[in-house]
Design a protein around this motif. Structure first.
Motif, PDB file in Angstrom:
ATOM      1  N   PRO A  39       0.811  -1.228   0.000  1.00  0.00           N
ATOM      2  CA  PRO A  39       0.000   0.000   0.000  1.00  0.00           C
ATOM      3  C   PRO A  39       0.841   1.274   0.000  1.00  0.00           C
ATOM      4  N   LEU A  42       1.309   2.964  -3.335  1.00  0.00           N
ATOM      5  CA  LEU A  42       0.248   3.892  -3.759  1.00  0.00           C
ATOM      6  C   LEU A  42       0.477   5.275  -3.161  1.00  0.00           C
ATOM      7  N   ILE A  43       0.862   5.285  -1.871  1.00  0.00           N
ATOM      8  CA  ILE A  43       1.092   6.580  -1.213  1.00  0.00           C
ATOM      9  C   ILE A  43       2.254   7.303  -1.894  1.00  0.00           C
ATOM     10  N   LEU A  53       3.125  18.001  -9.859  1.00  0.00           N
ATOM     11  CA  LEU A  53       2.154  19.082 -10.112  1.00  0.00           C
ATOM     12  C   LEU A  53       2.655  20.414  -9.553  1.00  0.00           C
ATOM     13  N   LEU A  63      -1.150  22.657 -16.563  1.00  0.00           N
ATOM     14  CA  LEU A  63      -1.435  21.460 -15.765  1.00  0.00           C
ATOM     15  C   LEU A  63      -2.352  20.513 -16.535  1.00  0.00           C
ATOM     16  N   GLY A  67      -4.864  14.685 -12.551  1.00  0.00           N
ATOM     17  CA  GLY A  67      -3.504  14.365 -12.091  1.00  0.00           C
ATOM     18  C   GLY A  67      -3.147  12.910 -12.285  1.00  0.00           C
ATOM     19  N   VAL A  68      -4.141  12.027 -12.236  1.00  0.00           N
ATOM     20  CA  VAL A  68      -3.905  10.600 -12.462  1.00  0.00           C
ATOM     21  C   VAL A  68      -4.789  10.177 -13.620  1.00  0.00           C
TER      22      VAL A  68
ATOM     23  N   TYR B   2      -3.053  28.519  -5.274  1.00  0.00           N
ATOM     24  CA  TYR B   2      -3.359  27.556  -6.321  1.00  0.00           C
ATOM     25  C   TYR B   2      -4.833  27.615  -6.674  1.00  0.00           C
ATOM     26  N   PHE B   6      -5.588  23.554 -10.445  1.00  0.00           N
ATOM     27  CA  PHE B   6      -4.590  22.788  -9.684  1.00  0.00           C
ATOM     28  C   PHE B   6      -5.278  21.763  -8.788  1.00  0.00           C
ATOM     29  N   GLN B   8      -8.150  20.473  -9.208  1.00  0.00           N
ATOM     30  CA  GLN B   8      -8.711  19.419 -10.055  1.00  0.00           C
ATOM     31  C   GLN B   8      -7.628  18.415 -10.455  1.00  0.00           C
ATOM     32  N   ALA B   9      -6.429  18.933 -10.804  1.00  0.00           N
ATOM     33  CA  ALA B   9      -5.332  18.039 -11.190  1.00  0.00           C
ATOM     34  C   ALA B   9      -4.820  17.244  -9.995  1.00  0.00           C
ATOM     35  N   ALA B  10      -4.876  17.875  -8.787  1.00  0.00           N
ATOM     36  CA  ALA B  10      -4.330  17.207  -7.596  1.00  0.00           C
ATOM     37  C   ALA B  10      -5.314  16.203  -7.000  1.00  0.00           C
ATOM     38  N   GLY B  12      -6.688  13.506  -8.212  1.00  0.00           N
ATOM     39  CA  GLY B  12      -6.289  12.100  -8.426  1.00  0.00           C
ATOM     40  C   GLY B  12      -5.180  11.669  -7.476  1.00  0.00           C
ATOM     41  N   PRO B  13      -4.050  12.419  -7.449  1.00  0.00           N
ATOM     42  CA  PRO B  13      -2.978  12.018  -6.522  1.00  0.00           C
ATOM     43  C   PRO B  13      -3.422  11.971  -5.063  1.00  0.00           C
ATOM     44  N   ILE B  14      -4.260  12.925  -4.649  1.00  0.00           N
ATOM     45  CA  ILE B  14      -4.693  12.933  -3.233  1.00  0.00           C
ATOM     46  C   ILE B  14      -5.580  11.709  -2.952  1.00  0.00           C
ATOM     47  N   MET B  15      -6.458  11.385  -3.904  1.00  0.00           N
ATOM     48  CA  MET B  15      -7.290  10.187  -3.726  1.00  0.00           C
ATOM     49  C   MET B  15      -6.416   8.936  -3.660  1.00  0.00           C
ATOM     50  N   LEU B  16      -5.354   8.932  -4.492  1.00  0.00           N
ATOM     51  CA  LEU B  16      -4.447   7.768  -4.521  1.00  0.00           C
ATOM     52  C   LEU B  16      -3.736   7.619  -3.175  1.00  0.00           C
ATOM     53  N   ILE B  17      -3.275   8.750  -2.640  1.00  0.00           N
ATOM     54  CA  ILE B  17      -2.593   8.717  -1.337  1.00  0.00           C
ATOM     55  C   ILE B  17      -3.563   8.227  -0.250  1.00  0.00           C
ATOM     56  N   LEU B  19      -6.200   6.361  -0.651  1.00  0.00           N
ATOM     57  CA  LEU B  19      -6.429   4.916  -0.859  1.00  0.00           C
ATOM     58  C   LEU B  19      -5.272   4.098  -0.277  1.00  0.00           C
ATOM     59  N   GLY B  20      -4.043   4.576  -0.555  1.00  0.00           N
ATOM     60  CA  GLY B  20      -2.862   3.872  -0.026  1.00  0.00           C
ATOM     61  C   GLY B  20      -2.861   3.829   1.497  1.00  0.00           C
ATOM     62  N   ILE B  21      -3.206   4.954   2.115  1.00  0.00           N
ATOM     63  CA  ILE B  21      -3.221   5.005   3.590  1.00  0.00           C
ATOM     64  C   ILE B  21      -4.277   4.038   4.148  1.00  0.00           C
TER      65      ILE B  21
END
Lengths: 479, 73
Positions: A39, A42-43, A53, A63, A67-68, B2, B6, B8-10, B12-17, B19-21
């Motif tokens: 996991p 993923l982080i 970004l 941008l 982002g993903v 921001y 920004f 909107q672009a961030a 995905g990465p924040i959701m990914l983080i 999910l990982g946590i």
């Protein structure tokens, strides 16, 4: 030009490094590590994307809308499936992925067999120390009433050409050397040409009073009827011991089976492996290892202290049996104080025991059936799982059972007081007789059952198969 | 500061983080993912709120600008 993320190359490098480490240093449990920690990938992935970004924003680059990307989310799903599968699988078998050997002798070589000329040396005393220097292959060692050390057997050379094999055969002579009270058995496999690989099969008979100090790289040890100490270190070995008078110390980096029957001294096990069977051990058993298969202990006169990766347990004596797998521990006819602790999922069943019991597991159901009187102090707790406690008739005890988010069922009816705890929990308290020991049962997210009865129902422990009969001679392992 | 693009672009990465946590918590503690997954919805909602707030502070939405395919002015 298309904006490139560094995620793709980083993932490729990481996969390459993981497989390289696995192939070059098989002792490093890289896949176990990945199975436990995937996991965090993923982080890290998300964090790296965020950093990108920020960097693009501060440098004024446009941008991306998201982002993903969709493709990356697909990869995330695949990683989740693969990671959770790896986690489940590596818990059951820590060495499931074979090393990948490409080319070389394993695929293209040819086997040549040469018998060893039998050698015998008279021991200086009745209790010599036999040192077997590091070798690849199997050894069958038997104690006899003779005062001679006799070595015979054969070696298998795997080579691309017969002339390479012949040269290596001449270089790798068997030596049996006496140094005072010490007798060294040396196969000289390292002297062989690098284009050949030698595997030896040794048949060794030694005086019964001898002690053994063996080093192996790959292969099995089968030792019987020795009164001295047995000390084995191997990178990969199966070990079978029968009728050993002294202490036994095994340090095996990897093993498919360890079986010891009839050891009068202490037994100490270290390393990693699959299955373990110990039976009729008079001394103390100490295990500090990671076993992914089934460990079975029967008739241990001085009990066991077991320290694994995520669980440890301790029994003072085992007249009956203790059987443990990575997800289950069952014990029957044992003597306490008993202590079982697991930080991972583990079901525990303990029946027919005396003295105190302390069990703490993270996830798993616990069944405790003392079966004998008088009861001793019992403390059982599980975070996720049910507790089933069966009290023998006429037992005296002082019970407190707490199910923080579950229900309690109770055979003692109104004699015990049941009250609510929080929004969904229950607490059961009650005293039977006077001066009984304290019984504490806790389940954070499960139910608790307190039963009573003169005749105990049979425990739901899976039947233990009889141990297979060991082969009369060890199997020859040819690489 | 921001802007909405920004955030909107961030997202995905924040959701990914997140999910990982949650998956790390699932694996290493007694809390399972089946219990903690609503955190994902909460984080997603918060990001949407932030995005909306950033939109309002930036004024009326501008139409997206596309690159000129012909490369001519």
């Amino acid at each position: 030009m298309r904006r490139g993320s560094i995620i793709g190359p980083v993932v490729l490098i990481a996969i390459g490094v993981a497989f390289l480490v696995r192939n070059l240093w098989p002792d490093i449990p890289v896949l176990d590590f990945l199975g436990r920690n995937w996991p965090y990938i993923l982080i890290g992935w998300g964090a790296l994307r965020l950093v990108e970004l920020f960097a693009w924003t501060s440098s004024g680059k446009p941008l991306p809308v998201s982002g993903v990307s969709g493709g990356e989310w697909t990869l995330v799903v695949i990683l989740c499936l693969f990671g959770s599968g790896l986690h489940q699988f590596s818990r059951r078998n820590s060495s499931w992925l074979p090393r990948i050997n490409i080319g070389g002798l394993d695929v293209m070589g040819e086997s040549f067999e040469y018998p060893y000329a039998p050698k015998s040396v008279k021991a200086a005393s009745k209790t010599p120390r036999i040192v077997i220097e590091s070798f690849r292959g199997d050894a069958q060692i038997t104690g006899t009433d003779s005062d001679e050390v006799k070595v015979s057997g054969l070696k298998t050379l795997r080579a691309m050409e017969s002339k390479d094999a012949e040269k290596s055969e001449k270089d790798s002579i068997l030596e049996v050397i006496t140094q005072g009270d010490q007798i060294i058995i040396r196969c000289n496999q390292d002297r062989a040409d690098s284009r050949t690989r030698i595997t030896s099969k040794l048949d060794i008979s030694i005086p019964r009073g001898a002690s053994i100090d063996a080093r192996g790289r790959y292969g099995d040890f089968d030792i019987r009827d020795i009164n001295g100490q047995v000390d084995i270190y191997s990178e990969n070995a199966g070990v079978r011991l029968d009728n050993i008078g002294g202490n036994v110390k095994l340090d095996l980096r990897k093993s498919d089976i360890i079986r010891a029957i009839g050891v009068k001294g202490d037994v100490e096990l270290k390393g990693r492996g699959d299955d373990v069977e110990l039976e009729n051990i008079s001394g103390t058993v100490t295990v500090s290892a990671a076993y992914s298969g089934t460990t079975q202990f029967r008739n241990l006169a001085k009990g066991i202290r077991y320290t694994g990766v995520s669980s440890d347990f301790q029994f003072e004596k085992i007249p009956g049996e203790v059987r443990s797998t990575i997800s289950n521990l069952s014990a029957s006819n044992v003597v306490g104080p008993i202590r079982v602790n697991s930080t991972k999922a583990k079901d525990v069943q303990i029946s027919d025991f005396t003295q105190g019991v302390e069990i703490s597991v993270d996830r798993g159901d616990i069944e405790v059936r003392p079966g004998r009187l008088p009861l001793a102090r019992i403390n059982v707790s599980t975070m996720h799982g049910d507790v089933d406690f069966s009290v023998p008739g006429q037992a005296k005890f002082d019970l407190k059972a707490t199910a923080s988010r579950g229900e309690i069922s109770n055979d003692y009816g109104d004699a015990f007081r049941i009250e609510s705890s929080g929004s969904r929990g229950q607490i059961l308290t009650g005293v039977v007789g006077t001066g009984g020991p304290s019984i504490v049962l806790n389940s954070n997210r499960g139910g608790i059952t307190v039963r009573k009865g003169d005749v105990l129902a049979p425990l739901s422990v899976p039947a233990v198969p009889a141990p297979p009969v060991p082969p009369s001679k060890p199997l020859v392992r040819v690489e | 500061m921001y802007g909405a693009s920004f955030i909107q672009a961030a997202r995905g990465p924040i959701m990914l983080i997140t999910l990982g946590i949650l998956l790390a918590i699932h694996q290493n503690t007694a809390w399972g993912f089946e219990q903690t997954f609503p955190v994902l919805i909460i984080v997603f909602g918060l990001l949407k709120l932030l995005e909306r707030g950033a939109d309002k502070s930036a004024g009326p939405m501008q139409p997206p600008q596309f690159p000129n395919p012909g490369g001519q002015a």
